[in-house]
Design a protein around this motif. Structure first.
Motif, PDB file in Angstrom:
ATOM      1  N   ASN A 196       0.895  -1.852  -9.699  1.00  0.00           N
ATOM      2  CA  ASN A 196       2.227  -2.149  -9.175  1.00  0.00           C
ATOM      3  C   ASN A 196       3.306  -1.996 -10.239  1.00  0.00           C
ATOM      4  OD1 ASN A 196       1.083  -2.630  -6.709  1.00  0.00           O
ATOM      5  ND2 ASN A 196       1.145  -4.866  -6.866  1.00  0.00           N
ATOM      6  N   LEU A 197       3.018  -2.480 -11.421  1.00  0.00           N
ATOM      7  CA  LEU A 197       4.016  -2.371 -12.499  1.00  0.00           C
ATOM      8  C   LEU A 197       4.300  -0.911 -12.839  1.00  0.00           C
ATOM      9  CD1 LEU A 197       2.820  -5.280 -14.836  1.00  0.00           C
ATOM     10  CD2 LEU A 197       4.946  -5.205 -13.529  1.00  0.00           C
ATOM     11  N   VAL A 198       3.244  -0.108 -12.861  1.00  0.00           N
ATOM     12  CA  VAL A 198       3.434   1.316 -13.165  1.00  0.00           C
ATOM     13  C   VAL A 198       4.273   1.987 -12.067  1.00  0.00           C
ATOM     14  CG1 VAL A 198       2.259   3.535 -13.507  1.00  0.00           C
ATOM     15  CG2 VAL A 198       1.354   1.468 -14.588  1.00  0.00           C
ATOM     16  N   ALA A 199       3.971   1.634 -10.805  1.00  0.00           N
ATOM     17  CA  ALA A 199       4.740   2.217  -9.689  1.00  0.00           C
ATOM     18  C   ALA A 199       6.209   1.804  -9.742  1.00  0.00           C
ATOM     19  CB  ALA A 199       4.122   1.787  -8.355  1.00  0.00           C
ATOM     20  N   LEU A 200       6.489   0.665 -10.352  1.00  0.00           N
ATOM     21  CA  LEU A 200       7.870   0.188 -10.441  1.00  0.00           C
ATOM     22  C   LEU A 200       8.603   0.741 -11.668  1.00  0.00           C
ATOM     23  CD1 LEU A 200       7.373  -3.531  -9.360  1.00  0.00           C
ATOM     24  CD2 LEU A 200       8.363  -1.685  -8.018  1.00  0.00           C
ATOM     25  N   GLY A 201       7.898   1.489 -12.493  1.00  0.00           N
ATOM     26  CA  GLY A 201       8.583   2.153 -13.602  1.00  0.00           C
ATOM     27  C   GLY A 201       8.248   1.649 -14.993  1.00  0.00           C
ATOM     28  N   GLU A 221       1.343   7.708  -5.352  1.00  0.00           N
ATOM     29  CA  GLU A 221       0.964   8.607  -6.436  1.00  0.00           C
ATOM     30  C   GLU A 221       0.064   7.879  -7.440  1.00  0.00           C
ATOM     31  OE1 GLU A 221       4.414  10.851  -7.809  1.00  0.00           O
ATOM     32  OE2 GLU A 221       3.345  11.020  -9.724  1.00  0.00           O
ATOM     33  N   VAL A 222       0.447   6.635  -7.756  1.00  0.00           N
ATOM     34  CA  VAL A 222      -0.353   5.832  -8.682  1.00  0.00           C
ATOM     35  C   VAL A 222      -1.759   5.636  -8.131  1.00  0.00           C
ATOM     36  CG1 VAL A 222      -0.637   3.473  -9.571  1.00  0.00           C
ATOM     37  CG2 VAL A 222       1.561   4.635  -9.815  1.00  0.00           C
ATOM     38  N   MET A 223      -1.858   5.311  -6.851  1.00  0.00           N
ATOM     39  CA  MET A 223      -3.164   5.039  -6.270  1.00  0.00           C
ATOM     40  C   MET A 223      -4.026   6.305  -6.201  1.00  0.00           C
ATOM     41  SD  MET A 223      -2.966   1.955  -6.246  1.00  0.00           S
ATOM     42  CE  MET A 223      -4.367   1.151  -5.472  1.00  0.00           C
ATOM     43  N   ALA A 224      -3.358   7.454  -6.125  1.00  0.00           N
ATOM     44  CA  ALA A 224      -4.112   8.706  -6.137  1.00  0.00           C
ATOM     45  C   ALA A 224      -4.639   9.014  -7.544  1.00  0.00           C
ATOM     46  CB  ALA A 224      -3.230   9.849  -5.634  1.00  0.00           C
ATOM     47  N   ASN A 225      -4.030   8.365  -8.539  1.00  0.00           N
ATOM     48  CA  ASN A 225      -4.461   8.597  -9.928  1.00  0.00           C
ATOM     49  C   ASN A 225      -4.999   7.339 -10.585  1.00  0.00           C
ATOM     50  OD1 ASN A 225      -3.539  11.396 -10.270  1.00  0.00           O
ATOM     51  ND2 ASN A 225      -1.530  10.495  -9.910  1.00  0.00           N
ATOM     52  N   LYS A 226      -5.587   6.480  -9.771  1.00  0.00           N
ATOM     53  CA  LYS A 226      -6.079   5.191 -10.252  1.00  0.00           C
ATOM     54  C   LYS A 226      -6.931   5.289 -11.512  1.00  0.00           C
ATOM     55  CE  LYS A 226      -7.859   1.846  -7.237  1.00  0.00           C
ATOM     56  NZ  LYS A 226      -8.382   1.479  -5.896  1.00  0.00           N
ATOM     57  N   LYS A 227      -7.871   6.214 -11.462  1.00  0.00           N
ATOM     58  CA  LYS A 227      -8.821   6.344 -12.573  1.00  0.00           C
ATOM     59  C   LYS A 227      -8.100   6.641 -13.868  1.00  0.00           C
ATOM     60  CE  LYS A 227     -13.543   7.559 -11.655  1.00  0.00           C
ATOM     61  NZ  LYS A 227     -14.228   8.615 -10.901  1.00  0.00           N
ATOM     62  N   SER A 242      11.475   2.687  -0.485  1.00  0.00           N
ATOM     63  CA  SER A 242      10.790   3.938  -0.136  1.00  0.00           C
ATOM     64  C   SER A 242      10.396   4.694  -1.406  1.00  0.00           C
ATOM     65  CB  SER A 242      11.648   4.806   0.790  1.00  0.00           C
ATOM     66  OG  SER A 242      12.917   5.001   0.250  1.00  0.00           O
ATOM     67  N   LYS A 243      11.225   4.570  -2.429  1.00  0.00           N
ATOM     68  CA  LYS A 243      10.876   5.199  -3.709  1.00  0.00           C
ATOM     69  C   LYS A 243       9.638   4.519  -4.308  1.00  0.00           C
ATOM     70  CE  LYS A 243      13.263   4.616  -7.493  1.00  0.00           C
ATOM     71  NZ  LYS A 243      14.532   4.155  -7.985  1.00  0.00           N
ATOM     72  N   PHE A 244       9.626   3.189  -4.253  1.00  0.00           N
ATOM     73  CA  PHE A 244       8.487   2.443  -4.805  1.00  0.00           C
ATOM     74  C   PHE A 244       7.196   2.790  -4.064  1.00  0.00           C
ATOM     75  CE2 PHE A 244      11.546  -1.252  -5.992  1.00  0.00           C
ATOM     76  CZ  PHE A 244      11.964  -0.567  -7.112  1.00  0.00           C
ATOM     77  N   ARG A 245       7.304   2.891  -2.729  1.00  0.00           N
ATOM     78  CA  ARG A 245       6.092   3.188  -1.959  1.00  0.00           C
ATOM     79  C   ARG A 245       5.560   4.582  -2.290  1.00  0.00           C
ATOM     80  NH1 ARG A 245       7.264   3.462   3.177  1.00  0.00           N
ATOM     81  NH2 ARG A 245       9.345   2.559   3.063  1.00  0.00           N
TER      82      ARG A 245
END
Ligand code: TRP
Length: 337
Positions: A67-72, A296-302, A288-291
């Motif tokens: 979540n923190l990464v998705a928020l910037g 994208e973050v969840m697609a690159n979890k690893k 919408s930007k955060f989502r």
């Protein structure tokens, strides 16, 4: 060595981030990255001080990281506290530089131990009592200049400076930097369903907006925000609910919209339905930007997990150096003697 001043902050791994957290802290963390050498921790050792579930702790830690990464927040600035066990080591040393009487004065401890007494089985751990000393270790181990936190943390920061000071006196050296609190002028967001209380998860689903809230739900929650019967429109007064919506629109950066509705509030032509719609639009532009980022973050979890492990290892080097110096200064053993 970088010439930038260092900023340190931390957050406990307790699930979701709502807009109150975002405007109150995370947004500021993101901004500070431009001008400071920032170190941000997800503090899982701290999360053990209250009742917790072992099988959830690790999951919560990762989910907060994503979540923190998705928020910037940049992954290279993030670390997981338990991957830097030196925090716990410095905590022990600091226990010996902090008086028992002083810790008894901490209001967060008083509040939380009272909660435990009423809510759970009355078990209050030594960890909960010692929490502020671990926090002092979090800060001083990186020799942070600034600590962005809410006003509720002032007492812990004061304690941190006391510990640093006592340590410096005892070793007769200005070793630890005395960290300063950074209060941003972050807006305080209230619950939309009950604007007399602040936005918080503990009050229940209606009382907070997740930053990743699904669009329909976001709309529903904002459009049903509590305002007032309209009697105050055109006067100098404003209800908490209406004030809150103005705060939200401004915090989202929609200043023109904010000013426009303010004019309409004053001349009496505002309609709360439109006003809520504007608040929804403002929130949606961030949400919408955060989502999108989150997806994208969840697609690159690893990849992100890998990055966080690496950044934790990099950040750990700073902590290890401090521990080495502290051991030298206090007469504890280092490997080479
Ligand atoms: N006590 C802080 C809070 O409740 C969290 C925290 C732990 C922290 N360690 C820290 C904050 C170090 C700043 C610096 O919000």
């Amino acid at each position: 060595m970088s010439a930038k001043k260092r900023v340190l902050s931390a957050i406990q791994p307790t699930g979701e981030i709502h807009f109150g957290n975002y405007f109150g802290a995370v947004q500021n963390w993101v901004k500070l990255q431009e001008d400071y050498d920032c170190v941000y921790g997800v503090v899982d050792y701290h999360a053990m001080t209250m009742p917790f579930q072992p099988n959830k702790l690790r999951e919560n830690t990762w989910s907060l990281m994503f979540n923190l990464v998705a928020l910037g927040v940049k992954p290279e600035n993030l670390f997981i506290q338990s991957l830097v066990p030196e925090h716990a080591e410095l905590n022990w040393i600091f226990n010996c530089f902090c008086s028992y009487g002083r810790l008894q004065l901490m209001t967060q401890f008083k509040d939380k131990s009272q909660q435990s007494e009423t809510k759970s089985d009355g078990f209050i751990s030594v960890g909960l009592f010692d929490y502020p000393v671990l926090q002092a270790a979090d800060i001083l181990i990186y020799k942070a200049d600034f600590v962005p936190v809410g006003k509720d943390q002032d007492q812990h920061l004061e304690l941190t400076r006391m510990i640093a000071n006592r340590f410096n006196l005892q070793v007769d050296k200005d070793y630890f930097v005395l960290p300063k609190t950074l209060h941003s002028d972050a807006p305080k967001i209230r619950s939309l369903a009950d604007p007399t209380r602040k936005m918080s998860k503990s009050a229940g689903e209606k009382h907070y907006l997740s930053v990743f809230e699904e669009e329909k739900r976001l709309r529903k929650k904002v459009m049903s925000a509590v305002t007032d019967s309209g009697e105050m429109i055109g006067t100098e007064e404003m209800s908490e609910g209406v004030k809150n919506l103005f705060t939200i629109i401004k915090a989202c950066g929609h200043t023109d919209v904010h000013d426009d509705f303010m004019t309409r509030y004053k001349d009496g032509s505002i309609r709360y339905g439109d006003f809520k719609g504007a608040a929804y639009e403002a929130l949606l532009s961030l949400n919408s930007k955060f989502r999108e980022n989150k997806e994208e973050v969840m697609a690159n979890k690893k990849e992100i997990k890998y990055q966080i492990k690496n950044s934790s290892a990099e950040i750990r080097k700073i902590a290890q150096q401090t521990i080495k110096e502290v051991k030298d200064l206090t007469g504890l053993m280092n490997v080479k003697f």
